[in-house]
Design a protein around this motif. Structure first.
Motif, PDB file in Angstrom:
ATOM      1  N   THR A  82       0.838  -1.204   0.000  1.00  0.00           N
ATOM      2  CA  THR A  82       0.000   0.000   0.000  1.00  0.00           C
ATOM      3  C   THR A  82       0.870   1.248   0.000  1.00  0.00           C
ATOM      4  O   THR A  82       0.606   2.200  -0.744  1.00  0.00           O
ATOM      5  N   GLU A  85       2.459   1.679  -3.443  1.00  0.00           N
ATOM      6  CA  GLU A  85       1.445   2.097  -4.415  1.00  0.00           C
ATOM      7  C   GLU A  85       1.130   3.587  -4.291  1.00  0.00           C
ATOM      8  O   GLU A  85       1.038   4.301  -5.294  1.00  0.00           O
ATOM      9  N   GLN A  89       1.982   6.860  -7.170  1.00  0.00           N
ATOM     10  CA  GLN A  89       0.936   7.682  -7.781  1.00  0.00           C
ATOM     11  C   GLN A  89       1.175   9.180  -7.605  1.00  0.00           C
ATOM     12  O   GLN A  89       0.381   9.991  -8.083  1.00  0.00           O
TER      13      GLN A  89
END
Length: 137
Positions: A82, A85, A89
């Protein structure tokens, strides 16, 4: 006689203070810490579509209690994935600014708490701490 009364009063006061401190020490939070090791190293979105930067971050998680540290360790792959990720972004200007870094930290904290709530029924992660934060574009 006055000296004895003052000593007695001072002793009683000291004992009351110690008892008060003792009860507060028992109520103190029992946080645990968990490292996302090795360091998080991932790309982030550069200023152009052909340009990527990378970030290397050492992340420590403050856990609600040492009693649930084992539960957090069990979910370490999810917590790590997590975090990676979310960093992947992020745009370059956010990664490089102090306010952006705080926004990223808050986004990671919220996402980790949401995942842990879903998996365990409790948020478990109290805070996210970046102890090393390096970026290169």
């Amino acid at each position: 006689m006055k000296k004895l009364s003052l000593r007695l009063l001072a002793t009683i006061s000291l004992l009351c203070s110690l008892l008060s401190f003792s009860s507060h020490a028992q109520d103190a939070p029992n946080f645990g810490y968990l490292s996302l090791e090795p360091d998080i190293i991932t790309n982030y979105i550069g200023t152009s579509s052909k340009k990527l930067g990378f970030v290397r971050v050492t992340v420590e998680l403050m856990i609600d209690s040492v009693d649930v540290l084992e539960i957090a360790e069990h979910h370490l792959p999810l917590l790590r994935a997590t975090t990676i990720e979310i960093f992947g972004q992020q745009p370059e200007d956010k990664v490089k600014s102090l306010t952006g870094r705080e926004d990223i930290r808050q986004a990671i904290l919220k996402a980790l708490q949401d995942h842990m709530r879903k998996e365990t029924g409790a948020p478990i992660v109290k805070d996210v701490i970046f102890t090393k934060y390096l970026y290169h574009s």
